[in-house]
Design an enzyme around this catalytic site. Sequence first.
Site, PDB file in Angstrom:
ATOM      1  N   GLY A   1     -13.078  16.073  -5.735  1.00  0.00           N
ATOM      2  CA  GLY A   1     -13.394  14.832  -6.450  1.00  0.00           C
ATOM      3  C   GLY A   1     -12.906  13.617  -5.696  1.00  0.00           C
ATOM      4  O   GLY A   1     -12.598  13.701  -4.505  1.00  0.00           O
ATOM      5  N   ASN A   2     -12.863  12.485  -6.369  1.00  0.00           N
ATOM      6  CA  ASN A   2     -12.334  11.268  -5.736  1.00  0.00           C
ATOM      7  C   ASN A   2     -11.633  10.420  -6.790  1.00  0.00           C
ATOM      8  O   ASN A   2     -11.601  10.764  -7.962  1.00  0.00           O
ATOM      9  CB  ASN A   2     -13.453  10.503  -5.025  1.00  0.00           C
TER      10      ASN A   2
END
Length: 409
Positions: free
Chosen positions: A204-205
Amino acid sequence: MRVLLGITGGIAAYKATGIIRGFTEAGHSVKVIPTANALRFIGATTLEALSHNTVDSDLYTDVDSVKHVALGQEADLVVVAPASAAFLARFAAGLADDLLLNALLVTKAPVLVAPAMHTEMWQNPATVANVATLRARGVTVLDPASGRLTGADTGPGRLPEAEAIVGLGLSLAAAQGAGILAGKHILVTAGGTQEAIDPVRFIGNRSSGKQGVAIALAAIAAGAKVTLIGANLEVSTSGIANVISVNTAEQLHDQVDLLLASTDVLIMAAAVADYRVANPLPEKIKRSVAGEHLELSLVANPDILAESVLRVKNENLKTTVVGFAAETAGSLERLATLASVKLASKGCHMIVANDVSQGQVFGADHTSAYLLSQTGESALSQGTKQQVASQIVNFVAGQMSAAADILDQ
Ligand code: CTP
């Protein structure tokens, strides 16, 4: 949008400061008209400082500008908060003996009235009849909230929260077709995609979705019909009617693809994973089985922004495409350079470049952005994410007509 805010005499007058703030932070200009009694509860200096506008509620000053007519004519929205029982009676009777009532008799803009008073006054048959008269004339009169009143008593009579008044005011104005994006369909993507490794883990980020959601709200405030595609949002989307939730870049891609042709502006604020795991495992990876080295094979995700630009060109769509660039720039000069490189490489109409060096931007309430369009126009935007969102929306609206011709070239 120009908001006229009337404040009448009541203990809740101080809460009007939150309403002024809400409108100004969303990028609107606020002109405050307190009644003479309101000024017993709150000072004109405070109102001037917060609204960045002069406050002069005297009907008989500045007469040559015919302000009692001009104020009502120029307003896109009129809000009266708090509205006292006496004000409701005078407004319902059509009196025009002060500047606020004059402006109200002149205006064609939507009018939102938020009463605040003691329960007995709110429930008095005279007030009930005045509210019914105003509602029958198309004025939106909010019911007061219930709770602790000025004395020891409780009951209906409190001024509703500033956010609720501002939100309702903006949707009334939008429904009236006011605003620079009236009649436009804006598609905003926000948040960060997650790419599964196994059923419990993902790549993810750090994107929270705060900036994209603020842009969606600013576009609604500007009169647009907005669809928000949210990827794993960490913020509330209240106030946005059309929200599509997605998880992965491929899901985001499919939704953008579906809506692009019916969209006037695509704003790609989402942080999209460039790669996904080639073969996500159907069962949780066990360390006891994987051992000390675990290799993941990644494959490229579609570049949604680039593909959208290509479709706009190939299919001769009228969509304006706005890309975002998260850059570790370190200085404004470098940010401007990176923005122009990204604008050229992505080929979109506009780019919004954020400096994400030293943990800036992600999840924060304040941000700064460098806006650059293919026409060469640029702007530096700084402030809360709401303020920057309004500036982005203003910039996009200002560039839209110019943008329509550029991808044709
Ligand atoms: N974007 C996209 N699809 C992707 C990756 C990014 O549509 N697969 C969009 C983002 O929503 C954003 C813009 O592209 O509007 C810029 O993304 P950026 O963070 O600069 O990533 P990259 O395009 O991958 O560029 P870089 O070479 O810097 O990694």
